[in-house]
Design an enzyme around this catalytic site. Structure first.
Site, PDB file in Angstrom:
ATOM      1  N   THR A  45      45.510  16.094  17.560  1.00  0.00           N
ATOM      2  CA  THR A  45      46.188  17.395  17.607  1.00  0.00           C
ATOM      3  C   THR A  45      45.875  18.143  16.303  1.00  0.00           C
ATOM      4  OG1 THR A  45      48.227  16.431  16.753  1.00  0.00           O
ATOM      5  CG2 THR A  45      48.013  16.588  19.168  1.00  0.00           C
ATOM      6  N   THR A  47      47.291  19.930  13.510  1.00  0.00           N
ATOM      7  CA  THR A  47      47.791  19.633  12.164  1.00  0.00           C
ATOM      8  C   THR A  47      47.546  18.175  11.811  1.00  0.00           C
ATOM      9  OG1 THR A  47      49.461  21.366  12.337  1.00  0.00           O
ATOM     10  CG2 THR A  47      49.837  19.674  10.663  1.00  0.00           C
ATOM     11  N   CYS A  48      47.699  17.300  12.779  1.00  0.00           N
ATOM     12  CA  CYS A  48      47.502  15.867  12.537  1.00  0.00           C
ATOM     13  C   CYS A  48      46.057  15.575  12.140  1.00  0.00           C
ATOM     14  CB  CYS A  48      47.880  15.068  13.782  1.00  0.00           C
ATOM     15  SG  CYS A  48      49.562  15.384  14.367  1.00  0.00           S
ATOM     16  N   SER A  49      45.108  16.229  12.812  1.00  0.00           N
ATOM     17  CA  SER A  49      43.687  15.986  12.572  1.00  0.00           C
ATOM     18  C   SER A  49      43.111  16.787  11.418  1.00  0.00           C
ATOM     19  CB  SER A  49      42.879  16.306  13.835  1.00  0.00           C
ATOM     20  OG  SER A  49      43.149  15.359  14.838  1.00  0.00           O
ATOM     21  N   LEU A  53      46.267  13.235   8.654  1.00  0.00           N
ATOM     22  CA  LEU A  53      45.412  12.062   8.510  1.00  0.00           C
ATOM     23  C   LEU A  53      44.370  12.258   7.401  1.00  0.00           C
ATOM     24  CD1 LEU A  53      44.505   9.229   9.341  1.00  0.00           C
ATOM     25  CD2 LEU A  53      43.152  10.302  11.174  1.00  0.00           C
TER      26      LEU A  53
END
Length: 162
Positions: A45, A47-49, A53
């Protein structure tokens, strides 16, 4: 009720892929160790990517130099977590943990209802630091935010508590 500083990490099995699918019991994972666990609502997703992370990948050595292990958790299956880790060149030692049914997120009281987005129940965006299975720092993001669970913020908190 959400987990809080001073609480013991609940015992829940998670999964990861190494030489195959491996079940990891949270007691075995956290006991006797210093770990930062960060959770994301979904692998791959935005923001996560793009932020979450990558920040922990970039600062992985800074955690390790402090004797702290790093783990990433999401309510995804272990194959997705493995592919996401490979796509972001996650270093050896940064654990990519799958909470496939959201049992761990629920046990922590940090589940997120993302049904309105077609994602079902997920984990809230958070980061925690635990020593020997006891939560010493817990940072839970407000909906739609990415600030307090970042690698940079967690390093600042850990340095401030020395």
């Amino acid at each position: 009720m959400s987990i809080k500083v001073g609480d013991r990490i609940p015992e829940v099995p998670l999964q990861r892929i190494r030489d195959g699918i491996e079940t990891v019991d949270t007691n075995n994972l956290f006991d006797g160790r210093r770990i930062v666990l960060f959770a994301v609502p979904g692998a791959f997703t935005p923001t996560c990517s793009e932020k979450h992370l990558p920040g922990f990948v970039e600062h992985f050595d800074a955690f390790r130099s402090r004797g702290i292990e790093v783990a990433c958790m999401s309510v995804n299956d272990p194959f997705v977590m493995q592919a996401w880790g490979q796509a972001h060149h996650v270093p050896d030692g940064l654990m990519m943990l799958a909470d496939g049914n959201g049992d761990f997120a629920r046990a922590l009281g940090l589940q997120l209802d993302a049904s309105a987005y077609g994602m079902g129940t997920r984990a809230k965006r958070f980061a925690l630091y635990a020593e020997d299975g006891i939560v010493r720092e817990l940072q839970v993001e407000a909906p739609g935010e990415f600030r307090v669970s970042s690698a940079e913020h967690m390093l600042e908190l850990l340095d401030a508590t020395k």
